[in-house]
Enzyme design. Sequence first.
Site, PDB file in Angstrom:
ATOM      1  N   SER A  32       4.994  -0.497   6.899  1.00  0.00           N
ATOM      2  CA  SER A  32       6.359  -0.122   7.261  1.00  0.00           C
ATOM      3  C   SER A  32       6.768   1.153   6.518  1.00  0.00           C
ATOM      4  CB  SER A  32       7.329  -1.265   6.954  1.00  0.00           C
ATOM      5  OG  SER A  32       7.319  -1.531   5.574  1.00  0.00           O
ATOM      6  N   GLY A  77       0.821  -1.210   0.000  1.00  0.00           N
ATOM      7  CA  GLY A  77       0.000   0.000   0.000  1.00  0.00           C
ATOM      8  C   GLY A  77       0.852   1.254   0.000  1.00  0.00           C
ATOM      9  N   LYS A 137       2.625  22.475 -12.706  1.00  0.00           N
ATOM     10  CA  LYS A 137       3.921  22.250 -13.373  1.00  0.00           C
ATOM     11  C   LYS A 137       3.721  22.355 -14.879  1.00  0.00           C
ATOM     12  CE  LYS A 137       7.251  18.557 -14.274  1.00  0.00           C
ATOM     13  NZ  LYS A 137       7.700  17.193 -13.979  1.00  0.00           N
TER      14      LYS A 137
HETATM   15  C1  FAD Z   1      14.571   9.283  -5.217  1.00  0.00           C
HETATM   16  C2  FAD Z   1      13.275   9.056  -5.915  1.00  0.00           C
HETATM   17  C3  FAD Z   1      12.556  10.153  -6.416  1.00  0.00           C
HETATM   18  C4  FAD Z   1      11.356   9.940  -7.113  1.00  0.00           C
HETATM   19  N1  FAD Z   1      10.702  11.022  -7.637  1.00  0.00           N
HETATM   20  C5  FAD Z   1       9.604  10.805  -8.395  1.00  0.00           C
HETATM   21  C6  FAD Z   1       8.916  11.898  -8.989  1.00  0.00           C
HETATM   22  O1  FAD Z   1       9.250  13.073  -8.807  1.00  0.00           O
HETATM   23  N2  FAD Z   1       7.826  11.628  -9.745  1.00  0.00           N
HETATM   24  C7  FAD Z   1       7.390  10.353  -9.955  1.00  0.00           C
HETATM   25  O2  FAD Z   1       6.411  10.169 -10.700  1.00  0.00           O
HETATM   26  N3  FAD Z   1       8.007   9.297  -9.380  1.00  0.00           N
HETATM   27  C8  FAD Z   1       9.096   9.495  -8.610  1.00  0.00           C
HETATM   28  N4  FAD Z   1       9.713   8.431  -8.015  1.00  0.00           N
HETATM   29  C9  FAD Z   1       9.109   7.095  -8.145  1.00  0.00           C
HETATM   30  C10 FAD Z   1       8.022   6.944  -7.078  1.00  0.00           C
HETATM   31  O3  FAD Z   1       8.550   7.238  -5.822  1.00  0.00           O
HETATM   32  C11 FAD Z   1       7.493   5.541  -7.062  1.00  0.00           C
HETATM   33  O4  FAD Z   1       7.135   5.190  -8.361  1.00  0.00           O
HETATM   34  C12 FAD Z   1       6.269   5.467  -6.157  1.00  0.00           C
HETATM   35  O5  FAD Z   1       6.585   5.917  -4.877  1.00  0.00           O
HETATM   36  C13 FAD Z   1       5.721   4.065  -6.114  1.00  0.00           C
HETATM   37  O6  FAD Z   1       6.242   3.359  -5.107  1.00  0.00           O
HETATM   38  P1  FAD Z   1       5.652   1.918  -4.788  1.00  0.00           P
HETATM   39  O7  FAD Z   1       4.293   2.063  -4.237  1.00  0.00           O
HETATM   40  O8  FAD Z   1       5.871   1.032  -5.945  1.00  0.00           O
HETATM   41  O9  FAD Z   1       6.656   1.403  -3.653  1.00  0.00           O
HETATM   42  P2  FAD Z   1       6.755   1.832  -2.141  1.00  0.00           P
HETATM   43  O10 FAD Z   1       6.524   3.274  -1.968  1.00  0.00           O
HETATM   44  O11 FAD Z   1       8.065   1.282  -1.660  1.00  0.00           O
HETATM   45  O12 FAD Z   1       5.562   1.067  -1.436  1.00  0.00           O
HETATM   46  C14 FAD Z   1       5.589  -0.320  -1.212  1.00  0.00           C
HETATM   47  C15 FAD Z   1       4.618  -0.662  -0.097  1.00  0.00           C
HETATM   48  O13 FAD Z   1       4.521  -2.058   0.040  1.00  0.00           O
HETATM   49  C16 FAD Z   1       4.609  -2.420   1.397  1.00  0.00           C
HETATM   50  N5  FAD Z   1       5.169  -3.777   1.445  1.00  0.00           N
HETATM   51  C17 FAD Z   1       6.376  -4.202   1.009  1.00  0.00           C
HETATM   52  N6  FAD Z   1       6.512  -5.530   1.208  1.00  0.00           N
HETATM   53  C18 FAD Z   1       5.356  -5.946   1.778  1.00  0.00           C
HETATM   54  C19 FAD Z   1       4.887  -7.215   2.216  1.00  0.00           C
HETATM   55  N7  FAD Z   1       5.633  -8.318   2.133  1.00  0.00           N
HETATM   56  N8  FAD Z   1       3.663  -7.295   2.773  1.00  0.00           N
HETATM   57  C20 FAD Z   1       2.872  -6.190   2.886  1.00  0.00           C
HETATM   58  N9  FAD Z   1       3.265  -4.965   2.480  1.00  0.00           N
HETATM   59  C21 FAD Z   1       4.497  -4.850   1.934  1.00  0.00           C
HETATM   60  C22 FAD Z   1       5.515  -1.341   2.013  1.00  0.00           C
HETATM   61  O14 FAD Z   1       5.305  -1.201   3.394  1.00  0.00           O
HETATM   62  C23 FAD Z   1       5.042  -0.110   1.256  1.00  0.00           C
HETATM   63  O15 FAD Z   1       3.920   0.491   1.875  1.00  0.00           O
HETATM   64  C24 FAD Z   1      10.872   8.623  -7.291  1.00  0.00           C
HETATM   65  C25 FAD Z   1      11.569   7.537  -6.737  1.00  0.00           C
HETATM   66  C26 FAD Z   1      12.753   7.740  -6.067  1.00  0.00           C
HETATM   67  C27 FAD Z   1      13.482   6.537  -5.503  1.00  0.00           C
END
Ligand code: FAD
Length: 509
Positions: A50, A22, A86
């Site tokens: 987390s 999430g 933007k």
């Molecule tokens: C430095 C940086 C800058 C960025 N800047 C931009 C930007 O300006 N614009 C843009 O469009 N994108 C940007 N991004 C990309 C963007 O941050 C990600 O695409 C977005 O946050 C998606 O993250 P996510 O949900 O895939 O992963 P995460 O944010 O890591 O979320 C994963 C979730 O899964 C949960 N989880 C993990 N394992 C388990 C498990 N086994 N069981 C239950 N829950 C679990 C975690 O607790 C967490 O809540 C950037 C990324 C980085 C690294």
Amino acid sequence: MNHTSSAAQRSSQIRDIVIAGGGTAGWIAAALLSAQPALSIRLTVIDDESGGVGVGEASIPSLLRLLRWLRVDEFEFMRACDATWKLGIQFVDWLQPGHTCWHMFGRCGAEIDGRDFFPFWLTDPSQSYHSFSLHYAAAIAGKSPHSTQGSNPLIQQGAYAFHMDAGKFAGWLKSLALSNGVRHVSGRMLDIERDEQGHVKALVLNDRTVISGDLFLDCSGLAASLTSRILPANWQSSSDRLLCDRAVVIRSTARSQIPPFTSSQALSAGWMWSIPLQNQTGSGYVYSSQFVNDESALDEVIAAVGRWRNPDVEPRLLQFSTGRRRRFWHHNVISAGLAAGFVEPLESSGLHLIQTAVEELLRYLPDATCGESVQQAYNRTMARIFDEVLDFVQLHYLLSRRNDAFWQAARSTVISEDLQHRLQLYRETGMLDELHPAAFPDASYYFLLAGMQQLPERSSLLAANADQQTLREIRAEMLNQNRNMLRELPLHEEMLQRVHGTASKRMTP
Ligand SMILES: Cc1cc2nc3c(=O)[nH]c(=O)nc-3n(C[C@H](O)[C@H](O)[C@H](O)COP(=O)(O)OP(=O)(O)OC[C@H]3O[C@@H](n4cnc5c(N)ncnc54)[C@H](O)[C@@H]3O)c2cc1C
């Protein structure tokens, strides 16, 4: 050919989608899927709370489509997420120190005889390409894309985007999804149950709860907890193409005038973003650990931000690998967000790639069999989009003429065949081959290539043979129209006050 009857289709329909994770990806997927009542699917999000990456503050215009899908009001979204507008990205010191160029949204100039302006501009490149862009004119004048009354070309083209607080954005999506009936289960996925064909039947959580489903989305971030269980060795690294592997994230105080654009400044071993939000500015240095250590990177970004830095917010260090899954969809598991892949955030493509993954899923959403042909079609499309985004991001480094060791190394990286071909065609003709509509369009390449002083050997015959006096008049008229249009646009600051209410307390320069 047999046509499946709608009754048969309903009986084999996917009824339960389970989303593991999430973070932003998980909640974008849940909000988007739950906004399609015709699907009649039960959705569950499992999150261990987390905390996700929590960055992702700049977007591209496809986010407007997300708002439309979600049927939400733009200003309401902005209020909930401390958002600002933007119009594009400013690149400072990328070509070489002291040089600035721009990648604006939308097309530059106006079409001439139904053709793009670029080849006509090439016949006399004495005035910068970006100076013909209405978005550029509005950005440097500090204007909002919204007029106070009526519409305007920026709104009509839908070519603008937002800066927003990533944490608030995820929370806002979560509340939308929950109000659409999505179930949220708090827990950590520790194991999976599979059937004899290898399809996932259920996720097993830390408290032994078993959550079963027909289709599973892996949105668990860089850990890719679900995908890595069903298909290990499924990662295609881009570390031979993009050298940056870390980021240090800091905060600074919001300026008295909030610019309607993102800024990206080249530093010794990478680049720094500045993303202006309503009450603060997000900054971060994306760098290569081969060329600078964490301590020096932090010193460098603090020096670059200077007195604007907010010392009360602790810097955060993030490590990442760039690359993508070879297969995004395998059996009945689809990866999205960081679990699917990561291209460094230079062009703010992260949120867009999540949205695209869900939109493509909606396009292909099959019956419960999730056959190989559907998987193949989805995987090919997503691979092409990721690869084109990667090509475009890498191009920024290839065009730089900076001398630092990092920048020299970044120019000697591996280049894909597609990008080599695209650049060769551009050099010879000023044209670009067909680009995927969900990746960066030709207008983006023209801004970048022209801005980084990479001009082709010749312009098209049609443009080269056009009457030069007429072209001069057309250019003058374009600039004139832009100036007139600017008068109609309110200041970004003024519009933000209208959206967010009272003016926030900000530092003056
Ligand atoms: C430095 C940086 C800058 C960025 N800047 C931009 C930007 O300006 N614009 C843009 O469009 N994108 C940007 N991004 C990309 C963007 O941050 C990600 O695409 C977005 O946050 C998606 O993250 P996510 O949900 O895939 O992963 P995460 O944010 O890591 O979320 C994963 C979730 O899964 C949960 N989880 C993990 N394992 C388990 C498990 N086994 N069981 C239950 N829950 C679990 C975690 O607790 C967490 O809540 C950037 C990324 C980085 C690294």
